[in-house]
Design an enzyme around this catalytic site. Structure first.
Site, PDB file in Angstrom:
ATOM      1  N   HIS A   1     -33.734 -31.740  10.169  1.00 32.90           N
ATOM      2  CA  HIS A   1     -33.085 -30.424  10.285  1.00 32.90           C
ATOM      3  C   HIS A   1     -33.725 -29.612  11.398  1.00 32.90           C
ATOM      4  CE1 HIS A   1     -36.570 -28.800   8.242  1.00 32.90           C
ATOM      5  NE2 HIS A   1     -36.349 -29.575   7.196  1.00 32.90           N
TER       6      HIS A   1
HETATM    7  P1  TYD Z   1     -37.007 -29.078   3.154  1.00 29.21           P
HETATM    8  O1  TYD Z   1     -37.459 -27.950   3.989  1.00 29.21           O
HETATM    9  O2  TYD Z   1     -35.656 -29.681   3.461  1.00 29.21           O
HETATM   10  O3  TYD Z   1     -38.113 -30.220   3.207  1.00 29.21           O
HETATM   11  P2  TYD Z   1     -38.422 -31.263   4.362  1.00 29.21           P
HETATM   12  O4  TYD Z   1     -38.145 -30.584   5.658  1.00 29.21           O
HETATM   13  O5  TYD Z   1     -39.846 -31.608   4.186  1.00 29.21           O
HETATM   14  O6  TYD Z   1     -37.574 -32.466   4.105  1.00 29.21           O
HETATM   15  O7  TYD Z   1     -37.071 -28.638   1.648  1.00 29.21           O
HETATM   16  C1  TYD Z   1     -36.793 -29.532   0.590  1.00 29.21           C
HETATM   17  C2  TYD Z   1     -36.309 -28.710  -0.596  1.00 29.21           C
HETATM   18  O8  TYD Z   1     -37.322 -27.807  -1.025  1.00 29.21           O
HETATM   19  C3  TYD Z   1     -35.061 -27.889  -0.276  1.00 29.21           C
HETATM   20  O9  TYD Z   1     -34.171 -28.016  -1.376  1.00 29.21           O
HETATM   21  C4  TYD Z   1     -35.549 -26.478  -0.209  1.00 29.21           C
HETATM   22  C5  TYD Z   1     -36.824 -26.484  -1.029  1.00 29.21           C
HETATM   23  N1  TYD Z   1     -37.817 -25.573  -0.432  1.00 29.21           N
HETATM   24  C6  TYD Z   1     -38.031 -24.322  -0.991  1.00 29.21           C
HETATM   25  O10 TYD Z   1     -37.406 -23.951  -2.002  1.00 29.21           O
HETATM   26  N2  TYD Z   1     -38.941 -23.469  -0.420  1.00 29.21           N
HETATM   27  C7  TYD Z   1     -39.632 -23.833   0.682  1.00 29.21           C
HETATM   28  O11 TYD Z   1     -40.471 -23.022   1.196  1.00 29.21           O
HETATM   29  C8  TYD Z   1     -39.404 -25.125   1.264  1.00 29.21           C
HETATM   30  C9  TYD Z   1     -40.158 -25.560   2.502  1.00 29.21           C
HETATM   31  C10 TYD Z   1     -38.491 -25.946   0.674  1.00 29.21           C
END
Ligand code: TYD
Length: 134
Positions: free
Chosen positions: A52
């Site tokens: 992303h």
């Molecule tokens: P995401 O940022 O997509 O993780 P990565 O980039 O490591 O794959 O986040 C994964 C899930 O966690 C998504 O459903 C949102 C949640 N999340 C939160 O609720 N708060 C946060 O601060 C973060 C980073 C993620």
């Protein structure tokens, strides 16, 4: 922003026979005010994380343990940065597509963010990302 704006930043390392210590201070070792921290761990072999971009969030990623790759893409160029030491990290400005993979067993990724969590700040579709203004 382009992938050339993503920089590896060395952190202070206080060497000590009792064990080493490294430090991150906001607006000093990372070029933003830290609003949030998260860490990624227990990643099963072969899994990827974080395909992303953020519209406005800046990040700083450190491999606190083990190693993993961060794939950076600005829609024009792609670059892979391996993080494998706990005394440096990767600053990723807003607007860069990034994915993490190739996690070693027991690796831990610390992610510091410049914003509070807001799901609307994410661009999760690469085709949509490529259409956005850079
Ligand atoms: P995401 O940022 O997509 O993780 P990565 O980039 O490591 O794959 O986040 C994964 C899930 O966690 C998504 O459903 C949102 C949640 N999340 C939160 O609720 N708060 C946060 O601060 C973060 C980073 C993620």
């Amino acid at each position: 922003m382009t992938i050339n704006d993503c920089k590896l930043i060395n952190l202070p390392k206080v060497n000590d026979p009792r064990g080493n210590l490294s430090i991150i201070e906001q607006n000093k070792h990372v070029p933003f005010k830290i609003k949030r921290a998260a860490w990624i761990y227990d990643v099963p072999g072969g899994e990827n994380r974080g395909g992303h971009a953020y519209r406005s969030t800046e990040e700083f990623i450190v491999a606190l343990s083990g190693s993993f790759d961060v794939v950076l893409d600005d829609g024009r160029e792609r670059r892979v940065v391996q993080l494998n030491r706990s005394y440096y990290g990767l600053h990723i400005p807003q607007g860069i597509w990034r994915q993490m993979g190739n996690f070693s067993t027991n690796s831990v990724a610390l992610v510091l963010y410049s914003t509070e969590f807001d799901s609307s700040d994410y661009i999760r579709d690469f085709e949509e990302y490529k259409q956005t203004e850079k």
